[in-house]
Scaffold this motif. Structure first.
Motif, PDB file in Angstrom:
ATOM      1  N   LEU A   1       0.351  -1.170  -0.043  1.00  0.00           N
ATOM      2  CA  LEU A   1       0.123   0.740  -0.178  1.00  0.00           C
ATOM      3  C   LEU A   1       0.946   1.200  -0.132  1.00  0.00           C
ATOM      4  O   LEU A   1       1.593   1.459   0.756  1.00  0.00           O
TER       5      LEU A   1
ATOM      6  N   THR B   1      -6.293   3.762  -1.685  1.00  0.00           N
ATOM      7  CA  THR B   1      -6.739   2.538  -0.968  1.00  0.00           C
ATOM      8  C   THR B   1      -6.779   1.776  -1.902  1.00  0.00           C
ATOM      9  O   THR B   1      -7.363   0.664  -2.696  1.00  0.00           O
TER      10      THR B   1
ATOM     11  N   SER C   1       1.090  -2.423   4.399  1.00  0.00           N
ATOM     12  CA  SER C   1       0.950  -1.150   5.145  1.00  0.00           C
ATOM     13  C   SER C   1       1.317  -1.153   6.073  1.00  0.00           C
ATOM     14  O   SER C   1       1.349  -1.316   7.492  1.00  0.00           O
TER      15      SER C   1
END
Length: 264
Positions: free
Chosen positions: A51, A77, A98
């Motif tokens: 991410l 996202t 992430s």
């Protein structure tokens, strides 16, 4: 497929699990999906979908370059969740890598809900410690998502016990102290750390940070349950002349590494 199933399948075949990382959105969202699918076809068992985040604390220059390009291209996202969904459609477990801030901003409950809906298996949170997870662990447990935390050579036995107790799916053992990036040698500390970690848990232990070739993958496969490769895949994409060349390059590397984790 869950990460537990992937590790069990590899163990039944007498080998280590190959975990491959690429950031969502590099070189584009669709390009990252194509590249990851090629990695899966070539032998990657579990996919880490990165991410993109503006302050990647443990990532070295290779991953930072790709992540920054993904952010500049507008990757957000929801795009990451689309990549996860595409991976899940292949039958391969997809775990999001992430940092905590993007998840907190999205909302822990909302992210757990949307990740589960996309078919994601869990999340690796490199900067989140198990004693600071009042929001994340309950949200993840409510959606049956893996929670993967990191142990390091500097971790005390008490810290390893606390960390592994909070893990679900597998434990991520960092082979060296420092940021991500390919290295000439894996280091003896990795084997010692895996041995210490196994005393605290029955979960699979995967080793990452520094693996870049089949020989290193084979070395780690000799003492760990999983081999995690990130920067080497990203470097293949960065060095490619175009997307097609990059996809071919990561597929070739995945094939080499897949052979490495199968050596005996």
């Amino acid at each position: 497929m869950s990460t537990a199933t992937a590790f069990e399948k590899a163990r039944a075949e007498g080998r280590a699990t190959l975990v491959g990382y690429l950031p969502a959105g590099y070189p584009s969202v669709d390009g990252s999906i194509t590249a990851i699918r090629a990695m899966v076809d070539a032998g990657v068992d579990v996919v880490e979908v990165g991410l993109p985040y503006t302050d990647p604390l443990i990532d070295g220059p290779t991953i930072q370059t790709a992540v920054n390009a993904a952010l500049q291209a507008g990757t957000r996202t929801p795009d990451v969740l689309r990549v996860v969904e595409a991976v899940a459609e292949t039958g391969t477990p997809a775990v999001v890598m992430s940092y905590w801030n993007p998840l907190a901003r999205y909302g822990a409950d909302a992210f757990a809900r949307d990740l589960a809906a996309a078919g994601g298996a869990g999340v690796i949170t490199p900067d989140l410690t198990p004693d600071a997870t009042d929001e994340w662990i309950p949200a993840a447990r409510s959606r049956d998502l893996d929670t993967v935390f990191l142990v390091a050579p500097s971790s005390t036995d008490e810290r390893i016990a606390m960390t592994t107790d909070a893990c679900r799916g597998f434990v991520y053992a960092t082979s060296v102290m420092g940021v991500t990036g390919t290295r000439e040698q894996v280091g003896d500390a990795a084997a010692v750390l895996v041995e210490r970690t196994r005393k605290a848990t029955d979960l699979p232990v995967a080793v990452g940070l520094g693996v870049s070739n089949a020989d290193q993958a084979a070395e780690i496969a000799g003492f760990a349950d999983g081999v995690v490769v990130g920067s080497a895949f990203v470097r293949r994409m960065l060095d490619a002349a175009d997307v097609d060349d990059g996809v071919a390059a990561v597929a070739a590397l995945a094939g080499e590494l897949s052979g490495g984790v199968r050596r005996r």
